[in-house]
Design a protein around this motif. Sequence first.
Motif, PDB file in Angstrom:
ATOM      1  N   VAL A 100       0.843  -1.185   0.000  1.00  0.00           N
ATOM      2  CA  VAL A 100       0.000   0.000   0.000  1.00  0.00           C
ATOM      3  C   VAL A 100       0.882   1.240   0.000  1.00  0.00           C
ATOM      4  CG1 VAL A 100      -1.815   1.267   1.183  1.00  0.00           C
ATOM      5  CG2 VAL A 100      -1.809  -1.239   1.226  1.00  0.00           C
ATOM      6  N   GLU A 101       0.758   2.016  -1.089  1.00  0.00           N
ATOM      7  CA  GLU A 101       1.531   3.254  -1.193  1.00  0.00           C
ATOM      8  C   GLU A 101       0.770   4.422  -0.579  1.00  0.00           C
ATOM      9  OE1 GLU A 101       2.203   1.184  -5.319  1.00  0.00           O
ATOM     10  OE2 GLU A 101       0.502   1.606  -3.993  1.00  0.00           O
ATOM     11  N   SER A 102       1.508   5.408  -0.141  1.00  0.00           N
ATOM     12  CA  SER A 102       0.915   6.657   0.347  1.00  0.00           C
ATOM     13  C   SER A 102       1.937   7.776   0.180  1.00  0.00           C
ATOM     14  CB  SER A 102       0.490   6.527   1.809  1.00  0.00           C
ATOM     15  OG  SER A 102       1.614   6.252   2.629  1.00  0.00           O
ATOM     16  N   GLY A 103       1.457   9.008   0.304  1.00  0.00           N
ATOM     17  CA  GLY A 103       2.361  10.147   0.273  1.00  0.00           C
ATOM     18  C   GLY A 103       2.365  10.934  -1.023  1.00  0.00           C
ATOM     19  N   GLY A 104       1.636  10.465  -2.014  1.00  0.00           N
ATOM     20  CA  GLY A 104       1.581  11.212  -3.257  1.00  0.00           C
ATOM     21  C   GLY A 104       0.777  12.495  -3.100  1.00  0.00           C
TER      22      GLY A 104
ATOM     23  N   ARG B 132       7.466   4.060 -12.032  1.00  0.00           N
ATOM     24  CA  ARG B 132       6.469   5.102 -12.296  1.00  0.00           C
ATOM     25  C   ARG B 132       5.979   4.997 -13.726  1.00  0.00           C
ATOM     26  NH1 ARG B 132      10.411  10.483 -12.088  1.00  0.00           N
ATOM     27  NH2 ARG B 132      11.482  10.119 -14.085  1.00  0.00           N
ATOM     28  N   GLN B 133       4.782   5.504 -13.941  1.00  0.00           N
ATOM     29  CA  GLN B 133       4.196   5.488 -15.267  1.00  0.00           C
ATOM     30  C   GLN B 133       3.477   6.801 -15.507  1.00  0.00           C
ATOM     31  OE1 GLN B 133       1.644   2.130 -16.093  1.00  0.00           O
ATOM     32  NE2 GLN B 133       1.895   2.397 -18.300  1.00  0.00           N
TER      33      GLN B 133
ATOM     34  N   GLY C 179       1.986  -2.617  -5.618  1.00  0.00           N
ATOM     35  CA  GLY C 179       0.947  -1.799  -5.032  1.00  0.00           C
ATOM     36  C   GLY C 179       0.036  -1.231  -6.112  1.00  0.00           C
ATOM     37  N   GLN C 180      -0.976  -0.505  -5.671  1.00  0.00           N
ATOM     38  CA  GLN C 180      -1.961   0.059  -6.601  1.00  0.00           C
ATOM     39  C   GLN C 180      -1.516   1.379  -7.219  1.00  0.00           C
ATOM     40  OE1 GLN C 180      -4.908  -1.485  -7.627  1.00  0.00           O
ATOM     41  NE2 GLN C 180      -3.792  -3.143  -6.648  1.00  0.00           N
ATOM     42  N   GLY C 181      -0.510   1.996  -6.628  1.00  0.00           N
ATOM     43  CA  GLY C 181       0.015   3.238  -7.175  1.00  0.00           C
ATOM     44  C   GLY C 181      -0.482   4.464  -6.434  1.00  0.00           C
TER      45      GLY C 181
END
Length: 122
Positions: A5-9, A36-37, A113-115
């Motif tokens: 699980v990513e966070s912080g964007g 990254r995409q 992760g989901q991005g």
Amino acid sequence: QVQLVESGGGLVQAGGSLRLSCAASGRTFNTRGWFRQAPGKEREFVAAISWGGASTDYADSVKGRFTISRDYAKNTVYLQMSSLKPEDTAVYYCAGGRGYGTSRTPSRYDDWGQGTQVTVSS
């Protein structure tokens, strides 16, 4: 069940900083990476770190501006991004691999992760 699980964007002005986090559960990975995409582009390698942190690798485009690190107690990897540029705008994905060392190849990673969206305004 394995989860990343990513966070912080978020949205930041050019020259600013962000720190992304990726918390893993269900498995401890030897290799952790960030990719990254951007819209209309293929997913590209950003950074990777090996177990123990002995090896790190960065894409030339982010070298000197981004730093990857990991917290073993929290099973979390971080990407500290500084001096951000509009061309850093993308969805950032974290990945975990059971292999050793670091890798720039997406197929070397077992779980993703989901991005999280990072947008850098000029």
